[in-house]
Design an enzyme around this catalytic site. Structure first.
Site, mmCIF file in Angstrom:
data_model
loop_
_atom_site.group_PDB
_atom_site.id
_atom_site.type_symbol
_atom_site.label_atom_id
_atom_site.label_comp_id
_atom_site.label_asym_id
_atom_site.label_seq_id
_atom_site.Cartn_x
_atom_site.Cartn_y
_atom_site.Cartn_z
ATOM 1 N N ARG A 222 0.858 -1.184 0.000
ATOM 2 C CA ARG A 222 0.000 0.000 0.000
ATOM 3 C C ARG A 222 0.898 1.240 0.000
ATOM 4 N NH1 ARG A 222 -3.707 -2.754 -1.473
ATOM 5 N NH2 ARG A 222 -5.627 -3.203 -0.356
ATOM 6 N N HIS A 270 -1.849 0.613 -9.732
ATOM 7 C CA HIS A 270 -2.422 -0.392 -8.823
ATOM 8 C C HIS A 270 -2.980 -1.577 -9.629
ATOM 9 C CE1 HIS A 270 -4.261 -0.975 -4.579
ATOM 10 N NE2 HIS A 270 -4.095 -2.137 -5.183
HETATM 11 C C1 GLV Z 1 -5.731 -5.046 -3.757
HETATM 12 O O1 GLV Z 1 -5.041 -4.123 -3.555
HETATM 13 C C2 GLV Z 1 -6.179 -5.976 -2.760
HETATM 14 O O2 GLV Z 1 -6.091 -5.681 -1.560
HETATM 15 O O3 GLV Z 1 -6.630 -7.057 -3.140
#
Ligand code: GLV
Length: 307
Positions: A222, A270
């Site tokens: 993250r 992401h």
């Molecule tokens: C994506 O970031 C997840 O947590 O699956």
């Protein structure tokens, strides 16, 4: 059976279709304020109002991702069982993404790409694999798959997790007491930790400085794990050679963020391990069936721990 779907930033169609096919007879609907109580819920970053209206009557709530950090700021009744996805097709994607990032750095592929784009045919010196030990932070389902994938390419792989693990071919370190040793023995740092109070800002000036010179950072955990300005400073100083980043404190990454302008940082939106609707639905439906048989189900989240 009633199922509520309350998932931000998620196209609902494939989920509703897949759930309807897997659970004929169930009532599956997108949650809206004021709708009737559901038995189960699929959520991604739900609002507090959803929890306030639905949580006490739910048998279980399924987070359609591996990370549950979006749930941590919410007030959720402790008795509500919350489950996260376990692998569900994400671990192999993570292994692909991280292996390509490690190999790209190790083999100097960015330089080759830049050279070839300029019409320059030139070999770099052969890198020595022993000079590129990789440290994987977070050894859950995804971290384990990533670490194993890297051992296939004969990299020296170190692994760090909150409690000490034991993995074939991976030198494991456990807890804060062993974090510094883990970092000192690593040059490429891969982050797959869950984000919670103890891991927030864990990649910072101090921890980056402990990595071996010419370090490289791959963040697929993250954005909140990384102190952005510390990474930029360490790249400017030359201690860190570069980074490949997939996650950010604010997503989409704001236009004015300095990461966009740093040529030694490769950015992706992401996308390292996307949630796959079909695999996730199969897993969730399997868990609902197991619960209705009274069996215990894995992947339960401990919201106090944060994962
Ligand atoms: C994506 O970031 C997840 O947590 O699956």
């Amino acid at each position: 059976m009633k199922i509520a779907f309350c998932c931000e930033d998620t196209r609902p169609e494939p989920w509703l279709k897949g759930l309807n096919e897997a659970l004929p007879g169930a009532e599956i609907a997108i949650w809206e304020p004021g709708v009737a109580q559901a038995d189960y819920a699929l959520v991604w970053a739900p609002p507090q109002q959803f929890i306030d209206e639905q949580a006490t009557g739910l048998k279980a709530m399924f987070n359609i991702g591996a990370g549950v950090d979006a749930l941590l700021p919410l007030t959720i009744p402790a008795e509500l069982p919350v489950y996260r996805l376990e692998d569900a097709g994400m671990a192999v994607q993570m292994a692909e993404y991280v292996a390509q990032a490690v190999i790209r750095f190790f083999r100097g592929l960015d330089q080759y790409e830049a050279d070839m784009a300029e019409g320059v045919w030139q070999h770099q010196r052969n890198p020595k694999r022993a000079d590129y030990p990789v440290g994987v932070m977070g050894l859950g389902k995804m971290g384990e798959r990533v670490a194993k994938a890297l051992t296939v390419f004969d990299f020296k792989v170190n692994g760090w997790s909150r409690s000490l693990r034991d993995m074939d071919g991976v030198q494991c370190f456990g807890g804060m007491a062993q974090l510094d040793d883990f970092l000192r023995q690593s040059r490429i740092l891969v982050n797959l930790l869950p984000l919670h109070a103890e891991t927030e800002n864990i990649i910072n000036a101090r921890t980056l400085a402990l990595l071996q010179p010419g370090a490289y950072v791959i963040n697929v955990g993250r954005g909140g794990h990384l102190v952005d300005t510390d990474l930029i400073a360490q790249i400017d100083s030359g201690h860190v050679s570069g980074a490949m980043l997939d996650v950010f404190r604010e997503e989409p990454l704001p236009e004015s963020h300095p990461f966009w302008k740093q040529p030694k940082i490769i950015l992706t939106p992401h996308t390292s391990a996307r949630t796959l609707a079909a695999d996730s639905i199969a897993q969730i439906v399997g868990k609902v069936a197991a619960m209705s048989r009274g069996e215990s189900v894995s992947g339960r989240v401990d919201l106090r721990k944060g994962y």
